[in-house]
Design a protein around this motif. Structure first.
Motif, mmCIF file in Angstrom:
data_model
loop_
_atom_site.group_PDB
_atom_site.id
_atom_site.type_symbol
_atom_site.label_atom_id
_atom_site.label_comp_id
_atom_site.label_asym_id
_atom_site.label_seq_id
_atom_site.Cartn_x
_atom_site.Cartn_y
_atom_site.Cartn_z
ATOM 1 N N ARG A 596 0.818 -1.214 0.000
ATOM 2 C CA ARG A 596 0.000 0.000 0.000
ATOM 3 C C ARG A 596 0.848 1.259 0.000
ATOM 4 O O ARG A 596 0.467 2.279 -0.553
ATOM 5 N N HIS A 599 1.594 3.021 -3.245
ATOM 6 C CA HIS A 599 0.590 3.726 -4.036
ATOM 7 C C HIS A 599 0.501 5.187 -3.596
ATOM 8 O O HIS A 599 -0.393 5.553 -2.859
ATOM 9 N N VAL A 600 1.432 6.014 -4.058
ATOM 10 C CA VAL A 600 1.382 7.416 -3.651
ATOM 11 C C VAL A 600 0.642 8.270 -4.645
ATOM 12 O O VAL A 600 0.397 9.435 -4.421
ATOM 13 N N GLY A 601 0.307 7.715 -5.772
ATOM 14 C CA GLY A 601 -0.453 8.504 -6.733
ATOM 15 C C GLY A 601 0.414 9.382 -7.598
ATOM 16 O O GLY A 601 -0.071 10.027 -8.514
ATOM 17 N N LEU A 603 3.182 9.843 -10.379
ATOM 18 C CA LEU A 603 3.782 9.118 -11.491
ATOM 19 C C LEU A 603 5.295 9.013 -11.326
ATOM 20 O O LEU A 603 5.892 7.987 -11.603
ATOM 21 N N HIS A 604 5.887 10.097 -10.859
ATOM 22 C CA HIS A 604 7.346 10.114 -10.731
ATOM 23 C C HIS A 604 7.824 9.072 -9.742
ATOM 24 O O HIS A 604 8.859 8.441 -9.954
ATOM 25 N N VAL A 607 8.094 5.882 -11.392
ATOM 26 C CA VAL A 607 9.255 5.783 -12.270
ATOM 27 C C VAL A 607 10.513 5.519 -11.473
ATOM 28 O O VAL A 607 11.376 4.748 -11.893
ATOM 29 N N TYR A 608 10.577 6.130 -10.294
ATOM 30 C CA TYR A 608 11.749 5.869 -9.458
ATOM 31 C C TYR A 608 11.810 4.396 -9.063
ATOM 32 O O TYR A 608 12.877 3.778 -9.061
ATOM 33 N N PHE A 610 10.597 1.999 -10.739
ATOM 34 C CA PHE A 610 10.984 1.300 -11.961
ATOM 35 C C PHE A 610 12.493 1.329 -12.119
ATOM 36 O O PHE A 610 13.126 0.330 -12.471
ATOM 37 N N LEU A 611 13.068 2.491 -11.869
ATOM 38 C CA LEU A 611 14.517 2.627 -11.992
ATOM 39 C C LEU A 611 15.239 1.684 -11.039
ATOM 40 O O LEU A 611 16.188 0.997 -11.407
ATOM 41 N N VAL A 615 17.816 -1.223 -12.068
ATOM 42 C CA VAL A 615 19.198 -1.279 -11.561
ATOM 43 C C VAL A 615 19.474 -2.636 -10.936
ATOM 44 O O VAL A 615 20.504 -3.255 -11.165
ATOM 45 N N TRP A 618 19.923 -5.234 -13.599
ATOM 46 C CA TRP A 618 21.224 -5.114 -14.270
ATOM 47 C C TRP A 618 22.344 -5.625 -13.407
ATOM 48 O O TRP A 618 23.243 -6.289 -13.877
#
Lengths: 625, 172, 101
Positions: A596, A599-601, A603-604, A607-608, A610-611, A615, A618
């Motif tokens: 939970r 879920h901050v709402g 988008l960025h 993405v973080y 995701f990064l 990483v 990799w």
């Protein structure tokens, strides 16, 4: 018709009757009663045909297989089974006939007769069984039908309690029985009664645990000490039930089973069995002296006689000096079965007679409220007198012969047991005469007794039949009066030990005279117990003796078992419910909380994340970890 | 000569992409994107993929960026943002970028891509139209069909999405 | 120095990273989308470079498909953004936080 088909018919007819009653005749009590009685008649006829028609056979069908283990259902119909089947059939039919009159006014007749049919089915199953597993299945069924029938007056709390008690105490015995069967299978590789003698003769090692564990089952079912506490309470059921189940047949199933597994016995086990039976006989006889309920007197009497049978079996093999050679007779089976047969006849007679009395006095059961019934219910009185004399051992009645053989066996084997059994015989005649005198002689003590009358033909006819059987049932072949059994049960009767000389004859008469005389002297028909007034200390002592066992069990359950149960409950709450169940739920909840938080709402933020994932992937691909 | 051209085009591409990221105005970003695409197209020419170079201009610069501009104008945002990014965001972004660069480089190194720098001209297959057609209609026939199907679906999706949905309550 | 595969790949990586930074930093949905396209372009450069230096046509043909898919994706994505704008009257990413908690 072939033998095995006839036996199958005998087994299945009561089951069919029970099924029809259960499915269609719940409300039609009268039809149900006639159907059940007809089924009992069929059973009696086929039983007599099988027994006296010379059918002796073994048949078996495989039920299922588990690898090496095979469970089969089959019939082992030898003389022993034939004898038991005859008893069950004849006494069962008499009881059914009696119930037609006794239960005439009952609303729940259909349930009663359905239960009787189920019982007949189960009992015949035990009699015919050829392996211990099958016997166990029907053993449990018999216990169930006993529960059903004791609980017939199901609106009375005492009846429900008594039924529960019977079932639970039986269960304790059955636990030992089951372990014994499993051990027998494990030790000998078979539980088939036909194969066991061969296995043993082939030199298998005998163990003492197996016969004792199997005896546990007999202790439960035949109400030996310490599992005897259920039988007096089982008198809550209707009187025909007490007659059939708790006097003649079900409780005798334990003895029958012991006779079946005779090949497994060892000397030490037989010793234990003998002592258990003797102690039960003595204890029950002493308790019977102070009972005021007519059925309870008979219940304790049954306990005592069962003790006799078990002791007879335990007295086991008899080595007799005969013209200088030692002759080994396996007499335990013979004596026990003989006494079982005669006991079935006269105890059923006594119970049905008491039922007639209770019915006549409009369900009054306290003997101190009866009296003077000799003039009002003559047939009942005379037949019950026959029963009382039979159980007391009047010479030339059936009871005399069977008791005689047991006492002879005891005299040869063990003097202490012999003494105790003689004492018990005296006490037996003592309390039986007490009961008969107070119930039938003297003045009527209450209004219900004043209005007493005989039941109809359906109630008196069985009494007469059973009285006749009580007289002639003892004339087995070995006594030269071969007309009754006409050689049908030769294998069993040949094992009865004969007494030599007139010593035992005289002793029997002495027992009868002493016991009856004491009873006549001590008890006069009246509203109060003669012993209580004349020897109050003895009276209180004997009453305490009766209650001691129940008190002991209550104490054990309340103090020991309940505490253990509470401990287990506590552990369960903490470990199972708390740690494992809620703990697992908590862990899942934690995961949920963590997810939970993602879920901050924004988008960025996603993405973080995701990064970060990229990483890590990799790094993994690069061989970092 | 080819090298110099490479550097020119590379600088153009990278410069304009930086502009895309930094410029506060959305329209400016779109136009910078366009310039970057031109640079990429040049790079493709240097790599002998002439068809692809043209396609980039036609499809990407012509259709995609045009669509972007169209939507930006349609949505009529109020003069763009004052500050496209705040201090902490910039720092975080920078760190993220550095991380990504390091990872990508190590990956490529591991694959052996960054080592061999040889003969550019030796392997001139000459990616002309015939070769494209050969591959597209034999080896890659299935992907072509699938992509065609995909375009159909996309079109349908766009049509459905542009309808006005009446009767839905506001999510907020 | 001669320009080899390394240089082209460096360009592709740098472009990719710039695009990624753009996605992280920008608040306008449309610009974020453009940076995504930038990343796609970077990958096409890599594809063509590899294809050229290995002497096969596979990379080139694949770029074909990338182009097509990118076009379709842009169309649908922009349609979504337009629909979102109609509902929320904004395309600032910070205000599109209905999934919070």
């Amino acid at each position: 018709m072939e033998s095995s088909q006839l036996a199958l018919l005998t087994l299945l007819v009561p089951l069919a009757s029970a099924a029809v009653i259960a499915l269609f005749l719940r409300r039609a009590g009268v039809v149900a009663s006639y159907l059940s009685t007809a089924a009992a008649a069929v059973v009696a006829v086929t039983a007599l045909m099988l027994a006296f028609g010379g059918h002796r056979f073994d048949a078996s069908a495989e039920w299922f297989t588990f690898g090496d283990f095979t469970l089969s259902l089959g019939f082992k119909f030898d003389d022993l089974a034939a004898l038991m089947l005859t008893i069950v059939g004849v006494v069962g039919f008499c009881v059914h006939l009696f119930s037609l009159g006794y239960m005439h006014d009952d609303q729940d007749k259909a349930r009663f007769f359905g239960g009787l049919s189920v019982f007949m089915f189960s009992m015949i199953g035990i009699v015919l069984a050829d392996n211990l597993f099958m016997m166990f299945i029907f053993w449990e069924l018999v216990g169930f039908s006993s529960y059903l029938l004791i609980n017939h007056y199901c609106l009375k709390a005492s009846a429900a309690d008594a039924a529960k008690k019977a079932f639970i105490v039986n269960r304790v015995g059955d636990f030992g029985f089951l372990i014994g069967i499993l051990m027998c299978y494990w030790h000998y590789g078979t539980v088939d009664l036909n194969q066991l003698p061969d296995v043993i003769a082939g030199g298998a090692m005998m163990s003492i645990a197996i016969p004792l564990l199997l005896f546990c089952g007999a202790m439960g079912k035949s109400a030996q000490m310490p599992l005897h506490v259920w039988l007096p309470d089982a008198m809550e059921g209707p009187t025909p039930v007490s007659a059939l189940i708790h006097a003649a047949t079900m409780v005798a199933a334990g003895i029958y089973m012991l006779c079946r597994i005779e090949v497994l016995m060892v000397a030490d086990a037989l010793n234990v069995i003998m002592w258990v039976g003797t102690i039960t006989a003595v204890y029950a006889a002493l308790c019977a002296i102070v009972q005021s309920d007519i059925k309870k007197v008979l219940a304790y009497s049954t306990l005592s006689q069962l003790g006799y049978m078990v002791a007879a079996f335990g007295l086991g093999s008899l080595v007799v000096e005969h013209d200088g050679n030692e002759v080994l007779i396996a007499a335990g089976v013979g004596a026990a079965m003989f006494h079982l047969t005669t006991h079935a006849f006269f105890k059923a007679l006594l119970f049905l007679g008491s039922g007639s009395v209770i019915h006549g006095c409009h369900h009054e059961q306290n003997i101190f409220k009866m009296g003077g019934l000799l003039k009002k219910m003559p047939v009942t009185a005379i037949t019950m007198l026959v029963g009382v004399l039979a159980i007391s051992g009047l010479p030339f009645l059936s009871g005399f012969y069977s008791k005689d053989s047991i006492l002879h066996l005891a005299q040869e084997k063990n003097t202490i047991v012999f003494g105790l059994l003689v004492f018990t015989a005296v006490v037996t005649s003592f309390y039986m005469v007490r009961m008969w005198r107070i119930t039938f002689m003297g003045e009527t003590q209450s209004d219900t007794a004043a209005k007493a009358h005989e039941g109809g033909l359906s109630m008196t006819l069985p009494l007469v039949v059973l009285a006749i059987l009580s007289i002639v049932g003892g004339y087995t072949d070995s006594y030269g009066h071969g007309l009754i059994y006409s050689g049908a049960f030769a294998d069993v009767w040949s094992q009865i030990p004969h007494a030599h000389g007139v010593g035992v004859f005289i002793m029997s008469i002495a027992i009868l005279v002493v016991g009856a005389g004491l009873a006549f002297a001590l008890y006069k028909p009246g509203p109060s117990d003669g012993l209580a007034t004349k020897m109050p200390a003895a009276f209180i002592g004997l009453t305490a003796l009766k209650d001691s066992f129940d008190k002991g069990y209550n104490y054990y359950v309340a103090k020991v078992q309940d505490r253990f149960a509470m401990l287990l409950n506590f552990l369960e709450q903490i470990l199972l419910a708390g740690l494992i169940i809620r703990g697992l739920a908590g862990i899942v909840g934690l995961f949920g909380l963590g997810a939970r938080a993602l879920h901050v709402g924004s988008l960025h933020a996603y993405v973080y994340w995701f990064l970060l994932g990229a990483v890590l992937l990799w790094a993994f691909a690069g061989g970092l970890f | 000569m080819a090298d110099i051209l490479f550097y020119i085009f590379a600088a153009m591409t990278i410069g304009s992409s930086v502009a895309v990221v930094i410029n506060p105005n959305a329209v400016n970003s779109a136009l910078a994107f366009l310039v970057g695409l031109l640079g990429v197209s040049g790079l493709f020419v240097l790599l002998d993929s002439f068809l692809l170079a043209v396609l980039m201009i036609l499809v990407y610069a012509g259709a995609v960026v045009a669509l972007f501009l169209f939507i930006i104008m349609l949505l009529d945002m109020q003069g763009g943002e004052r500050k496209p990014f705040s201090r902490p965001t910039a720092v975080a972004g920078f760190i993220g970028a550095a991380l990504l660069a390091v990872c990508a480089t190590s990956l490529l190194k591991g694959l052996g891509g960054l080592e061999s720098a040889e003969a550019v001209s030796a392997i001139g297959v000459g990616a002309n139209l015939k070769h494209y057609a050969d591959q597209l209609f034999t080896t890659y026939l299935l992907p072509v069909q699938v992509v065609g199907f995909l375009l159909l679906i996309a079109m349908l999706g766009v049509i459905v999405l542009s309808k006005k949905f009446e009767g839905l309550e506001d999510i907020k | 120095m001669t320009v080899g595969l390394t240089e082209y790949l460096t360009v592709a990586v740098v472009l990719f990273v710039i695009g990624f930074v753009g996605v992280l930093i920008r608040k306008n949905t449309l610009v974020i989308y453009m940076c995504l396209e930038l990343m796609l372009v970077a990958s096409t450069i890599a594809f063509v470079a590899f294809s050229r230096f290995n002497g096969t046509m596979d990379g080139n043909v694949f770029v074909f498909f990338i182009l097509t898919v990118a076009a379709a994706e842009v169309a649908v994505g922009l349609a979504i953004i337009v629909a979102l704008f109609r509902r929320r009257q904004t395309v600032q990413v910070e205000e599109l936080n209905a999934l919070k908690n």
